[in-house]
Design an enzyme around this catalytic site. Sequence first.
Site, PDB file in Angstrom:
ATOM      1  N   SER A 182       0.743  -1.603   0.049  1.00  0.00           N
ATOM      2  CA  SER A 182       0.038   0.038   0.266  1.00  0.00           C
ATOM      3  C   SER A 182       0.801   1.835   0.007  1.00  0.00           C
ATOM      4  O   SER A 182       1.851   1.450   0.662  1.00  0.00           O
ATOM      5  CB  SER A 182      -0.636   0.367   1.563  1.00  0.00           C
ATOM      6  OG  SER A 182      -1.557   1.492   1.289  1.00  0.00           O
ATOM      7  N   SER A 183       0.252   2.005  -0.700  1.00  0.00           N
ATOM      8  CA  SER A 183       0.900   3.751  -0.681  1.00  0.00           C
ATOM      9  C   SER A 183       1.065   4.364   0.624  1.00  0.00           C
ATOM     10  O   SER A 183       2.668   5.134   0.980  1.00  0.00           O
ATOM     11  CB  SER A 183       0.835   4.457  -1.519  1.00  0.00           C
ATOM     12  OG  SER A 183      -0.498   4.779  -1.493  1.00  0.00           O
ATOM     13  N   CYS A 184       0.667   3.726   1.297  1.00  0.00           N
ATOM     14  CA  CYS A 184       1.236   4.528   3.223  1.00  0.00           C
ATOM     15  C   CYS A 184       2.200   3.470   3.492  1.00  0.00           C
ATOM     16  O   CYS A 184       2.282   4.276   5.252  1.00  0.00           O
ATOM     17  CB  CYS A 184      -0.451   3.689   3.977  1.00  0.00           C
ATOM     18  SG  CYS A 184      -0.384   2.347   4.791  1.00  0.00           S
ATOM     19  N   TYR A 195      -0.169  -0.181  10.350  1.00  0.00           N
ATOM     20  CA  TYR A 195      -0.615  -1.232   8.718  1.00  0.00           C
ATOM     21  C   TYR A 195      -0.010  -1.189   8.342  1.00  0.00           C
ATOM     22  O   TYR A 195       1.218  -1.875   7.220  1.00  0.00           O
ATOM     23  CB  TYR A 195      -1.805  -1.347   8.628  1.00  0.00           C
ATOM     24  CG  TYR A 195      -2.382  -1.064   6.966  1.00  0.00           C
ATOM     25  CD1 TYR A 195      -2.463  -2.929   6.517  1.00  0.00           C
ATOM     26  CD2 TYR A 195      -1.959  -0.341   5.554  1.00  0.00           C
ATOM     27  CE1 TYR A 195      -3.540  -2.930   5.403  1.00  0.00           C
ATOM     28  CE2 TYR A 195      -2.259  -1.367   4.342  1.00  0.00           C
ATOM     29  CZ  TYR A 195      -3.111  -2.218   4.320  1.00  0.00           C
ATOM     30  OH  TYR A 195      -2.783  -3.311   3.489  1.00  0.00           O
ATOM     31  N   LYS A 203       3.202  -3.714   6.364  1.00  0.00           N
ATOM     32  CA  LYS A 203       3.397  -4.099   4.751  1.00  0.00           C
ATOM     33  C   LYS A 203       5.076  -4.028   4.242  1.00  0.00           C
ATOM     34  O   LYS A 203       5.368  -4.759   3.500  1.00  0.00           O
ATOM     35  CB  LYS A 203       2.357  -2.915   4.093  1.00  0.00           C
ATOM     36  CG  LYS A 203       0.951  -3.061   4.389  1.00  0.00           C
ATOM     37  CD  LYS A 203       1.030  -4.417   3.570  1.00  0.00           C
ATOM     38  CE  LYS A 203      -0.090  -4.978   2.801  1.00  0.00           C
ATOM     39  NZ  LYS A 203      -1.059  -6.397   2.353  1.00  0.00           N
TER      40      LYS A 203
END
Length: 341
Positions: free
Chosen positions: A136-138, A165, A169
């Site tokens: 994810s881009s987070c 989160y 990742k």
Amino acid sequence: MTSGPASHGESHGGSHVASDGVEFTPGPLDRDATFYVAGHRGLVGSAIVRRLEKAGFTHVVGRASADLDLKDRDATFAFFAETKPRYVVLAAAKVGGIMANNTYPVDFLSDNVRIQTNVIDAAIAHDVERLLFLGSSCIYPRLAPQPIREDSLLTGHLEPTNDAYAIAKIAGILHIQAARRQYGKAWISAMPTNLYGPNDNFSPQGSHVLPALIRRYDEAVASGAASVTNWGTGTPRREFLHADDMADACLHLLEHYDGPSQVNVGTGSDVTIREIAETIAGVVGYGGRTEWDTTKPDGTPQKLLDVSLLTSLGWTAQISLEEGLRRTVEWYHENVEQLRG
């Protein structure tokens, strides 16, 4: 991107050794091989299944979480021993919006680390040829320079509302890189921007911003509400990619890229939350007022991905935001009774 293609290890034909020493030449995947899509019922996983079947893959397999709990290590290993997949896309994850991530950080960290660790370790044990891990881009720092390049990873502090989160990742990316170094696995990672489309989570508590807005405005139309109130100021900028475009990019990467660096997947352009709200209101036919609750958090100010690497590999997004929203709203209307809750 300032670094040239060779430093990322992508191949455009011929023999190929990636920057971490992995010897592999990307090319067309065997359409008759067993292809396991972990998370095949979710937003991304279901889109990947559709794309693979359209491309002629004859043995795409998946298991519902009720039948296979990927947090269960023994069950995950037993599944790999039984099915012996040659290719794997790891799209299974516990996901949610700002409120869910901020409220249940332990769940988001623990569940995701267990899921991806079990799948990746089982894939190593059963000699999976190609594996694509989806993040994810987070994962990128909250204040990373925009647009965000792949080499921004681990260069600054994360957005605190979803740092648990993000850490999970990041651990997955490093797990893939470690499998490349230790076992010579030609495995890769892709980092999508904000995704939307069929089979998204439209629940009031657990949804991301776009499906939450679709539901909110659609229900306002149905109830005749004079106004809709959204979280935050509406000023943060977000990039949105339709899940079908994401699925197409996944297959493209599996057949055209090998290297240790994660690859950003997005459109290369963004809009404000206020603009996306206005577009959704127009698509669903809402004519009332939109108000903003500025006491609620905005999240990261901007999150636009640099997609130079992906573009250099010959892939660009095809579905416009308005067209993608129209398709998504149509799907939502067809399935709304099953989505209540």
